[in-house]
Design a protein around this motif. Structure first.
Motif, PDB file in Angstrom:
ATOM      1  N   PRO A 155       0.830  -1.208   0.000  1.00  0.00           N
ATOM      2  CA  PRO A 155       0.000   0.000   0.000  1.00  0.00           C
ATOM      3  C   PRO A 155       0.863   1.257   0.000  1.00  0.00           C
ATOM      4  O   PRO A 155       2.045   1.220   0.340  1.00  0.00           O
ATOM      5  CB  PRO A 155      -0.793  -0.134   1.305  1.00  0.00           C
ATOM      6  CG  PRO A 155       0.075  -0.975   2.185  1.00  0.00           C
ATOM      7  CD  PRO A 155       0.791  -1.933   1.272  1.00  0.00           C
ATOM      8  N   GLY A 156       0.254   2.353  -0.387  1.00  0.00           N
ATOM      9  CA  GLY A 156       0.962   3.629  -0.382  1.00  0.00           C
ATOM     10  C   GLY A 156       0.775   4.391  -1.673  1.00  0.00           C
ATOM     11  O   GLY A 156       0.143   3.919  -2.628  1.00  0.00           O
ATOM     12  N   ASP A 157       1.335   5.578  -1.700  1.00  0.00           N
ATOM     13  CA  ASP A 157       1.238   6.454  -2.860  1.00  0.00           C
ATOM     14  C   ASP A 157       2.298   6.064  -3.885  1.00  0.00           C
ATOM     15  O   ASP A 157       3.499   6.142  -3.596  1.00  0.00           O
ATOM     16  CB  ASP A 157       1.444   7.907  -2.424  1.00  0.00           C
ATOM     17  CG  ASP A 157       1.318   8.893  -3.572  1.00  0.00           C
ATOM     18  OD1 ASP A 157       1.047   8.453  -4.708  1.00  0.00           O
ATOM     19  OD2 ASP A 157       1.506  10.095  -3.333  1.00  0.00           O
ATOM     20  N   ALA A 165       0.679  -1.523  -8.365  1.00  0.00           N
ATOM     21  CA  ALA A 165      -0.001  -2.819  -8.436  1.00  0.00           C
ATOM     22  C   ALA A 165      -1.072  -2.927  -7.354  1.00  0.00           C
ATOM     23  O   ALA A 165      -2.182  -3.430  -7.593  1.00  0.00           O
ATOM     24  CB  ALA A 165       1.015  -3.950  -8.296  1.00  0.00           C
ATOM     25  N   HIS A 166      -0.750  -2.462  -6.154  1.00  0.00           N
ATOM     26  CA  HIS A 166      -1.720  -2.496  -5.058  1.00  0.00           C
ATOM     27  C   HIS A 166      -2.919  -1.612  -5.393  1.00  0.00           C
ATOM     28  O   HIS A 166      -4.079  -2.004  -5.202  1.00  0.00           O
ATOM     29  CB  HIS A 166      -1.054  -2.031  -3.761  1.00  0.00           C
ATOM     30  CG  HIS A 166      -1.941  -2.126  -2.561  1.00  0.00           C
ATOM     31  ND1 HIS A 166      -2.812  -1.120  -2.195  1.00  0.00           N
ATOM     32  CD2 HIS A 166      -2.102  -3.110  -1.634  1.00  0.00           C
ATOM     33  CE1 HIS A 166      -3.461  -1.471  -1.102  1.00  0.00           C
ATOM     34  NE2 HIS A 166      -3.055  -2.680  -0.739  1.00  0.00           N
ATOM     35  N   ARG A 186       0.705  -9.070  -8.246  1.00  0.00           N
ATOM     36  CA  ARG A 186       2.135  -8.922  -8.032  1.00  0.00           C
ATOM     37  C   ARG A 186       2.749  -8.122  -9.166  1.00  0.00           C
ATOM     38  O   ARG A 186       2.107  -7.867 -10.192  1.00  0.00           O
ATOM     39  CB  ARG A 186       2.830 -10.279  -7.931  1.00  0.00           C
ATOM     40  CG  ARG A 186       2.745 -11.142  -9.190  1.00  0.00           C
ATOM     41  CD  ARG A 186       3.353 -12.511  -8.947  1.00  0.00           C
ATOM     42  NE  ARG A 186       3.175 -13.392 -10.103  1.00  0.00           N
ATOM     43  CZ  ARG A 186       3.471 -14.694 -10.099  1.00  0.00           C
ATOM     44  NH1 ARG A 186       3.954 -15.258  -8.997  1.00  0.00           N
ATOM     45  NH2 ARG A 186       3.285 -15.422 -11.179  1.00  0.00           N
ATOM     46  N   VAL A 187       4.005  -7.763  -8.958  1.00  0.00           N
ATOM     47  CA  VAL A 187       4.821  -7.142  -9.996  1.00  0.00           C
ATOM     48  C   VAL A 187       5.774  -8.207 -10.527  1.00  0.00           C
ATOM     49  O   VAL A 187       6.371  -8.959  -9.746  1.00  0.00           O
ATOM     50  CB  VAL A 187       5.630  -5.952  -9.444  1.00  0.00           C
ATOM     51  CG1 VAL A 187       6.557  -5.372 -10.520  1.00  0.00           C
ATOM     52  CG2 VAL A 187       4.691  -4.875  -8.906  1.00  0.00           C
ATOM     53  N   VAL A 188       5.902  -8.287 -11.842  1.00  0.00           N
ATOM     54  CA  VAL A 188       6.798  -9.264 -12.467  1.00  0.00           C
ATOM     55  C   VAL A 188       7.810  -8.514 -13.334  1.00  0.00           C
ATOM     56  O   VAL A 188       7.428  -7.732 -14.212  1.00  0.00           O
ATOM     57  CB  VAL A 188       6.021 -10.279 -13.331  1.00  0.00           C
ATOM     58  CG1 VAL A 188       6.992 -11.254 -14.003  1.00  0.00           C
ATOM     59  CG2 VAL A 188       5.008 -11.038 -12.477  1.00  0.00           C
ATOM     60  N   LEU A 189       9.073  -8.774 -13.077  1.00  0.00           N
ATOM     61  CA  LEU A 189      10.175  -8.185 -13.844  1.00  0.00           C
ATOM     62  C   LEU A 189      10.983  -9.293 -14.486  1.00  0.00           C
ATOM     63  O   LEU A 189      11.435 -10.214 -13.794  1.00  0.00           O
ATOM     64  CB  LEU A 189      11.073  -7.353 -12.922  1.00  0.00           C
ATOM     65  CG  LEU A 189      12.421  -6.887 -13.498  1.00  0.00           C
ATOM     66  CD1 LEU A 189      12.214  -5.862 -14.603  1.00  0.00           C
ATOM     67  CD2 LEU A 189      13.308  -6.319 -12.388  1.00  0.00           C
ATOM     68  N   TRP A 190      11.165  -9.226 -15.796  1.00  0.00           N
ATOM     69  CA  TRP A 190      12.049 -10.171 -16.473  1.00  0.00           C
ATOM     70  C   TRP A 190      13.494  -9.744 -16.241  1.00  0.00           C
ATOM     71  O   TRP A 190      13.860  -8.591 -16.516  1.00  0.00           O
ATOM     72  CB  TRP A 190      11.756 -10.195 -17.972  1.00  0.00           C
ATOM     73  CG  TRP A 190      10.547 -11.000 -18.342  1.00  0.00           C
ATOM     74  CD1 TRP A 190       9.500 -11.344 -17.535  1.00  0.00           C
ATOM     75  CD2 TRP A 190      10.255 -11.545 -19.633  1.00  0.00           C
ATOM     76  NE1 TRP A 190       8.574 -12.071 -18.241  1.00  0.00           N
ATOM     77  CE2 TRP A 190       9.014 -12.213 -19.528  1.00  0.00           C
ATOM     78  CE3 TRP A 190      10.914 -11.534 -20.852  1.00  0.00           C
ATOM     79  CZ2 TRP A 190       8.423 -12.871 -20.612  1.00  0.00           C
ATOM     80  CZ3 TRP A 190      10.326 -12.170 -21.939  1.00  0.00           C
ATOM     81  CH2 TRP A 190       9.106 -12.846 -21.812  1.00  0.00           C
TER      82      TRP A 190
END
Length: 317
Positions: free
Chosen positions: A153-155, A258-259, A265-269
């Motif tokens: 959470p958050g800005d 994302a939240h 979730r966040v996905v990074l290659w």
């Protein structure tokens, strides 16, 4: 057997057959609409082709798509030489025709066709069936690791400057450094927007919202992201982080975005430059990629392929 380019009618016929493979979450009607919508996107209209492997009687044995993308060769003295590479997608053989080598025949004939293009550099594909089939046609496997980060959470604007959704993708892309590699692929703005179009199609099915930004910047570093698949994930399309601190700030913004969007979730290659930036990032998990294995085939004999060639998610098709 011979290779032909599909007509519009044949493309729809193949769509009906491929629905069982790639139509998850959609009805057949929705899948056909998705394929038509993606084909009318500016990038696809300009650079996409559908290919058919046909028998002597004209019956279709296998099919695939190609998307022309930019690539660059670095000369010994440093200047970059632009060229064309081709991302291959949707390789498909009907179940009743499998096991007869038709996919390999298709790949071989297609490579021979692409090699004749005047600016041809390489072919790129993302295998969901492992490397063996495509290795037969000269494709080389590249490492495939993902970094997963949970939403927080958050800005999202904390410590970064968010890029609004109406911002110019091209201007943001120009901020990114080219890889320090003898050869590399590079997406166009239209190519990145094609990914975002996929998210616009799937968002109603996923029970989430589209991200309220295209990415973020901090200092000289830039990240571009989006909902770009049939999974409720924020995918990092491109990341150029100049320091661990700036990488952490950008990925923190991605986690908060994302939240805010209700994504899982966040996905990074992973790219070769990422590991030292991410190894100390709290909550980041490195996992072997399940599917989408990048594989490259040179289309000219002098093409230098570095073993750690960067392949960001923005190149996927």
């Amino acid at each position: 057997m011979h290779l032909v380019e599909a007509t519009d009618e044949q493309k729809v016929q193949r769509d009906v057959l491929t629905y069982s493979e790639w139509g998850k979450l959609l009805t057949l009607e929705e899948y056909l609409s998705r394929e038509q919508r993606l084909r009318t996107h500016p990038w696809a209209r300009s650079d996409m082709r559908t290919w058919l492997l046909c028998d002597t009687d004209g019956s279709v044995l296998a099919s695939c798509e190609t998307f022309r993308t930019h690539s660059f060769l670095r000369t010994p003295t440093g200047p970059l030489v632009p060229g064309d590479s081709f991302a291959i997608a949707s390789v498909f053989t009907e179940e009743r025709l499998r096991g007869r080598g038709y996919a390999t025949q298709l790949m071989d004939l297609l490579a021979a066709r692409l090699e004749r293009q005047p600016r041809a550099h390489a072919a790129l594909l993302f295998s969901d069936v492992g490397p063996r089939i495509y290795a037969r046609s000269g494709y080389q496997e590249l490492p495939a690791w993902n970094w997963h980060l949970s939403p927080i959470p958050g800005d999202p604007n904390e410590r970064v400057n968010l890029l609004p959704p109406e911002d110019d993708i091209g201007r943001a892309l120009e901020r990114l450094r080219y890889p320090d590699s003898p050869f590399f692929f590079w997406p166009t703005p239209a190519q990145l927007d094609w990914h975002l179009e996929r998210g616009r199609i799937y968002v109603e099915k996923l029970g989430c919202t589209l991200p309220s930004s295209l990415g973020a910047t901090t200092g000289a570093s830039t990240i571009l992201w989006g909902l770009a698949s049939r999974n409720a994930e924020l995918l990092v399309l491109m990341l150029d982080a100049r320091s661990p601190d700036e990488a952490h700030a950008l990925l923190g913004a991605a986690r908060r975005e994302a939240h805010r969007s209700g994504l899982s979730r966040v996905v990074l290659w992973e790219e070769p430059t990422h590991a030292p930036l991410l190894s100390s990032l709290e909550g980041a998990t490195r996992v072997a990629r399940d599917g989408s294995l990048p594989m490259v085939r040179p289309l000219r004999p002098d093409l230098p392929l570095a073993p750690l060639l960067p392949v960001p998610r923005g190149l996927w098709v």
